[in-house]
Design a protein around this motif. Structure first.
Motif, short mmCIF file in Angstrom:
data_model
loop_
_atom_site.label_atom_id
_atom_site.label_comp_id
_atom_site.label_asym_id
_atom_site.label_seq_id
_atom_site.Cartn_x
_atom_site.Cartn_y
_atom_site.Cartn_z
N TYR B 16 110.53 57.16 -18.79
CA TYR B 16 110.03 57.40 -17.81
C TYR B 16 109.66 59.12 -17.68
O TYR B 16 108.47 59.56 -17.68
N CYS B 17 110.53 59.94 -17.43
CA CYS B 17 110.29 61.24 -17.25
C CYS B 17 110.78 62.07 -18.55
O CYS B 17 111.54 61.41 -19.43
N CYS B 19 113.13 63.89 -19.03
CA CYS B 19 114.62 64.04 -19.31
C CYS B 19 115.09 62.86 -20.39
O CYS B 19 116.09 63.14 -21.23
N CYS B 21 116.51 60.16 -20.43
CA CYS B 21 117.79 59.83 -20.75
C CYS B 21 118.09 58.84 -21.63
O CYS B 21 117.53 57.71 -21.54
N ALA B 39 120.43 54.59 -15.09
CA ALA B 39 118.97 54.91 -14.90
C ALA B 39 118.95 55.28 -13.56
O ALA B 39 119.71 54.73 -12.67
N LEU B 42 113.68 55.48 -10.58
CA LEU B 42 112.32 55.87 -11.54
C LEU B 42 112.61 54.96 -13.02
O LEU B 42 111.77 53.97 -12.98
N HIS B 162 112.58 64.38 -11.61
CA HIS B 162 113.64 64.29 -12.81
C HIS B 162 114.78 63.83 -12.15
O HIS B 162 115.75 64.88 -12.41
N PRO B 163 115.09 62.93 -11.36
CA PRO B 163 116.33 62.68 -10.72
C PRO B 163 117.70 62.82 -11.39
O PRO B 163 118.61 63.38 -10.81
N ARG B 164 117.82 62.94 -12.70
CA ARG B 164 119.20 62.94 -13.36
C ARG B 164 119.19 64.22 -14.05
O ARG B 164 120.36 64.65 -14.73
#
Ligand code: SF4
Ligand SMILES: [Zn+2]
Lengths: 108, 436, 544
Positions: B16-17, B19, B21, B39, B42, B162-164
């Protein structure tokens, strides 16, 4: 009223962007304004406003956001909003998505 | 009664973004997603979209006002027809797919003497231009995790986009020399009080489009210890003086910047000024800056294009050689000036994301749209090429926002009988090479 | 005399029918060239591309040939890189600076380089795991880890770049003495050099530790260089083809005297004397070429200094827990005092070291200049008059203090073959790939260098022209290039080393670093064989 348009992302917008774009125009059809600005153009939460620039206009619902500075309209980015964004030759390929001067008004 | 379920856990890289992850764990029950661990919303949404009904399911070709379903070979044939008969096609998108697909796209563009551009041109393109102007002092995210005692977010809100990022790489991460966030400080600089701003040790509000001036003022304060005579009215000087103090005290500092810098005011000049400030700060202590790239493999698109052609985006092959000049060979300029007669979009939605004034110019253009999901672009397309979701239903390689390459993994077998971007582009490339 | 090739190797008699016959009468036939130090692929090369769009306009190729794309002067695209090396008559090339975390990137680019066999060296001189293990004196485990990380990154050998200094640079500091303690690690650069050279010997890697010395590029650094080489004197020689215990990379950049830029002078006599009287050291030149280039190295602190000196562009890119790196464009100028001396130092080293088997010609591409300049270096080595012609044009103050004019030695053609083929192949442990002999890999370059009865060094212009474009390049028995035109697609192999050691202690160690300090999962750090072009492990894959 003249205002500066800032478009930005949100988690919900991010969730819709891949696969659920058709929901954006109904879920993200609002714009944030400072309460003082709302008074100035005489709208309450949920009232319809029109955002204009040159010949393009879009219709959104006003939402009160006291953390916003005066003169700023904050909209969560989605295809509808891009209609307001112009082409600018001098930006080396970039689009002026943030900090655009627009006109905002109440729809009677 | 005994219920036997067949559960396995697979490791995933979140497509997704920026980051990217790679610690996501998906539990599959009889091949279907049962649960997703690690996760953010998003990433979770993206992985779950494999089972969504809102997908492009069929190869479609426009016929009159309708679209008719065709076989994959017919779709490839028709795609090759349109591409070969185009005078100057533009192949755009590429940030939501694998490096393998990006490479094939560049080869197709080269053969066709077309243009290859990716979404960088309307997100961090100005940062790439500034890098070519003066260079960027940077590092991988682990350097921030292990060392940074001052973290600045400028024009970017990780909590929404970028939530994480906080947890894995920056403010809330734990590292070797900074064991917890009590030992880190955070400054957020933005035009409005974002959710991240509320968590910051210091929030500095700037007027829209004034970042260049603010960076220059800060640079002046750091260099001379006092503000310049003609003060920028766009920001509170005391705020900047305080920030300068924190900056000078830091042992290892980082500035993460987002579209709030790349997309406003003077565009690439903002970044040129930022990089210049970071260079100055390296005289006192260690400072780096890292772009908050949006799509999970937009960095990969820049890397692949750079090593294939020398240029990170906006590569024009119309003379047979790669030619690059943002502002001339970038998608919005080409479309606005009617330079291209065909738009092929791969893993992107130009019609849904580009400025209205530019989108209106695509009316009458031939459009080919390759995407797993329906978008305004697939809606308008003459040919719709459905694909598997890269990073969920098929694998490949992607590059994180800091340039670290990470494998994408097929998490589950798709219920749809479709090809990956890579497989489909390979067919198109073969078809075109053969017809030439 | 006939040279016979079948199935990729030299043979005594050909069994098949209708062989292709090449008439190489009056031509010079050499084994394919070996470049043991050239930065041609990976993260920093691509950052160099990003930094310098202006540079890609200097060279274009393949405008009309299908989907091949070729641009770039100092940082040619992968396809162009393979093409240019092949045209030069080369067969094997070594990328000498791979950060383990970004090894996947290096392989991704190397996959796109045709014709060449490739090797790469892993940056281990600032690795936390390695520094911690040395500090904790867990030296057996260190051996296992080195094997594991080479295997995980599918790289071939060990590279140390300014050991310990990268870690200091991560805090914006630098280390100027190899006995200084590395911040937070209670060991010194010397400990790293010694221990990794010892590990390298123990685990039987095919090439010695490659060392980029501390203080590289700075006035007075020849002493650091000799001290570093002395550190490993007592380790004896290594077994196998390559006896050396340490390989000094781009020695030119590490052989300076003086204590400032004003008093800068050549330290080539001292360094050459040390190498002549010791048998454990091999080196490559790192010759500079007067031209514009893009410098790139894992020596981040040095690149920052260079940026401060030039005031131009600068990219820094440190890699977590492993290495620093920096990129700075630079122009070596004839009239610049320091540059003129640097130019002389490289050639002095090549001419003062007596045994050509100890050295390889490089420019540390693209740091000293681009690899397509190698024929010019050969001409300088073979022809004193040609050297003098260049000396006439350099900075006049430098002209009077260098010793190059007093050196009469001229390389024979045979010696140039050693320093561009046999010696680098031997140092890298791939001697058989650069030997014309029955059963050996058939890699050949055929050149037209003029009348072979005459002294080939006599006419440097003809020599340079001839060496710059081989009439034929034959790789593994296939004609891949003819008069500078690609004949057929061919991808060489990628050599790597290392292996998985089934040890709980090792797993525990590595897992700990991934859990605590890295930002990727261990499984994603490991480059799979499928991501590598024709992988060939030169060691055992699994150890018990
Ligand atoms: S932060 Fe980005 S990469 Fe990580 S899980 Fe969320 S969307 Fe995916
Ligand atoms: Zn080097």
């Amino acid at each position: 009223m003249k205002a500066i348009l800032i478009t930005a992302r949100s988690i919900r917008q991010g969730e819709l962007i891949e696969g659920l774009k058709h929901l954006m125009s109904t879920e993200l059809n609002f714009c944030d304004l400072n309460p003082e600005d709302m008074l100035k153009i005489d709208v309450k939460n949920g009232d319809k406003v029109v955002l204009r620039r040159d010949n393009s206009e879009i219709f959104l619902k006003a939402r009160c956001n006291p953390t916003l500075p005066l003169g700023l309209v904050y909209v969560i980015v989605h295809p509808e909003v891009n209609k307001l964004i112009p082409y600018n030759k001098s930006l080396r390929g970039m689009m002026p998505g943030k900090g655009l001067e627009i006109e905002i008004e109440k729809i009677p | 009664m005994k219920i036997i379920v067949n559960r396995i856990i697979v490791k995933a890289t979140c497509p997704y973004c920026g980051c990217l992850c790679d610690d996501v764990e998906v539990t599959l029950e009889d091949g279907e997603i049962y649960s997703i661990k690690n996760a953010c919303p998003l990433g979770r949404m993206k992985i779950n979209s494999a089972t969504s009904n809102v997908r492009n399911l069929k190869y479609l070709i426009k016929s009159g006002n309708d679209k008719i379903e065709v076989t994959v070979d017919e779709a490839v044939e028709e795609t090759a027809n349109l591409l070969l008969s185009a005078d100057k096609p533009i192949l755009y998108g590429w940030s939501n797919t694998s490096c393998e697909a990006q490479r094939l796209g560049l080869k197709i563009a080269k053969i066709l003497r077309g243009v290859w551009d990716n979404t960088t041109s309307v997100c961090h393109g100005t940062a790439a231009i500034a890098t070519a102007e003066s260079g960027i002092p940077s590092a991988t995210l682990g350097e921030v995790k292990n060392r940074a005692d001052l973290i600045i977010y400028w024009g970017s809100n990780p909590l929404e986009a970028h939530p994480r990022h906080f947890k894995r790489y920056s403010y809330y991460s734990k590292g070797r020399f900074v064991s917890n966030n009590a030992r880190r400080k955070m400054i957020v600089i933005d035009v409005r009080e974002t959710s991240a701003a509320r968590l910051a040790d210091k929030f500095i509000q700037v007027k829209p489009n004034s970042d260049y001036k603010v960076i220059s003022t800060l640079h002046h304060i750091i260099k001379f210890g006092e503000p310049p005579e003609r003060k920028a009215a766009e920001v509170n000087i005391n705020d900047l003086m305080e920030a300068a103090k924190l900056i000078k005290e830091a042992k290892f500092g980082v500035v993460f910047f987002g579209l709030g810098l790349t997309m406003t005011g003077y565009g690439y000049c903002n970044l040129d000024a930022l990089y210049s400030l970071i260079r100055e700060l390296n005289r006192f202590s260690k400072w780096v800056t890292i772009p908050m790239r949006g799509h999970y493999n937009v960095t990969g698109a820049n890397i692949v294009a750079s090593y294939m052609t020398g240029f990170p985006f906006a590569v024009d092959f119309s003379t047979g050689k790669p030619y690059y000049n943002p502002g001339e060979t970038t998608i919005i300029d080409l479309l606005y000036h009617n330079e291209c007669d065909l738009l092929m979009s791969v893993a992107a939605d130009p019609l849904g994301t580009l400025p209205g004034e530019v989108v209106s110019k695509t009316i009458g253009m031939k459009i080919i749209a390759q995407d797993p999901f329906p978008t305004p672009t697939t809606e308008a397309a003459d040919i719709v090429l459905p694909t598997l979701i890269c990073g969920v239903e098929t694998g490949g390689t992607a590059y994180r926002m800091d340039g670290v390459p990470i494998p994408l993994k097929p998490i589950l077998k798709s219920r749809l009988n479709l090809l990956s971007d890579e497989e489909l582009l390979k067919k198109i490339l073969e078809r075109i090479s053969w017809r030439r | 005399m006939d040279i016979l090739i079948e199935n990729g190797v030299f043979v005594e008699r050909i069994k098949g029918r209708d062989p292709i016959v090449i008439n190489a009468e009056r031509k010079v036939i050499l084994p394919g060239g070996v470049d043991l130090h050239s930065h041609f692929a990976g993260s920093k090369v691509t950052l160099g591309r990003l930094l310098r769009p202006e540079e890609h306009r200097l060279r274009h190729q393949f405008g009309n040939s299908g989907n091949h794309i070729g641009t770039g002067w100092a940082t040619p695209t992968p396809f162009l890189c393979g093409y240019l090396y092949s045209k030069l008559g080369y067969a094997k090339i070594v990328e000498p600076a791979v950060p383990p975390l970004k090894a996947r990137h290096t392989h991704e680019e190397m996959r796109g380089i045709p014709y060449m066999d490739k090797m790469s060296l892993l940056l281990l001189g600032n690795s936390w795991i390695i520094m911690d293990l040395i500090a904790q004196k867990r030296l057996k485990l260190l051996e296992k880890y080195v094997l594991w990380v080479l295997w995980a990154s599918k790289t071939y050998g060990i590279k140390l770049v300014a050991p310990g200094s990268g870690e200091a640079w991560a805090w914006g500091k630098s280390i100027t003495h190899i006995d200084d303690e590395i911040p937070n690690f209670s060991i010194t650069p010397k400990d790293i050099i010694y221990n990794l050279a010892r590990v390298n010997k123990e685990i039987g890697l095919k090439t010695p530790v490659h060392l980029h010395t501390n203080n590289l590029g700075s006035p007075g650094n020849y002493q650091t260089t000799i001290d570093s080489l002395k550190t490993v004197e007592n380790l004896g020689l290594r077994d196998g083809d390559s006896p050396f215990i340490i390989h000094l990379v781009h020695a030119q950049f590490s052989s300076y005297k003086g204590d400032s830029w004003k008093t800068f002078s050549s330290g080539s006599e001292e360094v050459a004397a040390y190498i002549n009287s010791n048998s454990h050291v091999s080196f490559d030149l790192g010759q500079i070429i007067f031209s514009n280039t893009t410098t790139m190295t894992a020596d981040g602190a040095w690149q920052y200094n260079l940026y401060r000196l030039t005031g131009g562009k600068w990219i820094n890119n440190d890699v977590e827990n492993e290495t620093a790196s920096g990129i700075v464009p630079y122009t070596f100028k004839r009239k610049n005092y320091v540059n003129a001396i640097q130019w002389a130092v490289g050639l002095e080293l090549a001419l003062l070291v007596k045994d050509p088997w100890k050295l390889a010609v490089t420019t540390d591409h693209p740091n000293g200049g681009v690899f397509t300049s190698y024929p010019v270096i050969i001409a300088w080595l073979m022809n004193k008059k040609f050297r003098e012609r260049t000396i006439e044009k350099i900075n006049s103050k430098a002209k009077h203090i260098i010793i190059l004019p007093s050196i009469d030695r001229e390389y024979t053609l045979f010696e140039t073959v050693i320093v561009t083929r046999s010696a680098p192949a031997r140092i890298m442990g791939v001697k058989d790939g650069a030997t014309i002999g029955i059963g050996k890999e058939a890699n050949l370059a055929i050149y037209d260098l003029g009348d072979p009865e005459r002294d080939l060094g006599e006419n440097p212009v003809k020599l340079i022209k001839g060496l710059s474009s081989a009439n034929y390049n034959i790789k593994n028995g296939l004609i891949v290039m003819k008069n500078g035109v690609p004949v057929q697609d061919f991808n060489g192999v990628t050599y790597y080393s290392g292996g998985v050691n089934e040890s709980e202690e090792l797993t525990e160690l590595v897992d700990y670093y991934f859990k605590e300090y890295y930002t990727v999962e261990k499984e994603n750090y490991i480059v799979q064989k499928g991501e590598v072009m024709h992988p060939v492990n030169v060691l055992e894959e699994v150890f018990k």
